[in-house]
Motif scaffolding. Structure first.
Motif, short mmCIF file in Angstrom:
data_model
loop_
_atom_site.label_atom_id
_atom_site.label_comp_id
_atom_site.label_asym_id
_atom_site.label_seq_id
_atom_site.Cartn_x
_atom_site.Cartn_y
_atom_site.Cartn_z
N PHE A 56 57.29 47.16 -3.09
CA PHE A 56 57.67 47.40 -1.59
C PHE A 56 57.57 46.23 -0.79
N ALA A 57 56.13 45.70 -1.03
CA ALA A 57 55.93 44.38 -0.09
C ALA A 57 56.92 43.40 -0.40
N ASN A 58 57.20 43.08 -1.91
CA ASN A 58 58.52 42.08 -2.18
C ASN A 58 59.57 42.33 -1.48
N LEU A 59 59.96 43.71 -1.17
CA LEU A 59 61.22 44.09 -0.55
C LEU A 59 61.30 43.51 0.94
N ALA A 60 59.96 43.88 1.39
CA ALA A 60 59.82 43.75 2.92
C ALA A 60 59.93 42.17 3.15
N THR A 61 59.30 41.24 2.02
CA THR A 61 59.53 40.02 2.25
C THR A 61 60.94 39.33 2.07
N ALA A 62 61.62 39.78 1.12
CA ALA A 62 62.87 39.37 0.84
C ALA A 62 63.89 39.80 2.15
#
Length: 132
Positions: A56-62
């Motif tokens: 989810f952190a990676n999704l937020a960054t993307a």
């Protein structure tokens, strides 16, 4: 504008997702995100909640790179290698997305992902906000 149809008449009960989401405007597709950090290292090997949190952190960054954020997510596709991780997924999903306007969601149990230590992968569709 985004409108959530959590449980239209005649549809089965839901647990944290909408049966349909209607929106207008441009959208962005976020590729499947995995539990790896910015250096490509596996995060949370053997710890499903840590892996889901990293995804989810990676999704937020993307999303941020496109001018969107988690509030703009229209649909998630979730791949789990073990359905025992479903409760952890729901818990973390609700932290990142809230429960008031849940996105549409598909969840698939898979035999494996690209790295044997990965327990989860999630891709997303999001509405781009005006001006993004």
């Amino acid at each position: 504008m985004m409108q959530h149809f959590v449980r239209p008449d005649g549809t089965p009960p839901v647990n944290g997702y909408s049966h349909a989401v209607k929106f207008t405007g441009p959208m962005v597709a976020i590729s499947g995100q995995v539990p790896a950090d910015a250096l490509g290292r596996v995060v949370g090997a053997g710890d499903s909640e840590a892996q889901i949190r990293q995804v989810f952190a990676n999704l937020a960054t993307a999303l941020k790179a496109t001018g969107a954020d988690m509030d703009h997510v229209v649909k998630l596709t979730v791949y789990l290698t073990d359905l025992a991780d479903l409760e952890a997924f729901r818990r973390v999903r609700d932290e990142f997305l809230g429960t008031a306007r849940p996105p549409a969601c598909s969840l698939v149990k898979v035999a494996g992902l690209v790295h044997p230590a990965f327990r989860v992968e999630i891709d997303a569709l999001a509405e781009l906000p005006a001006g993004a």
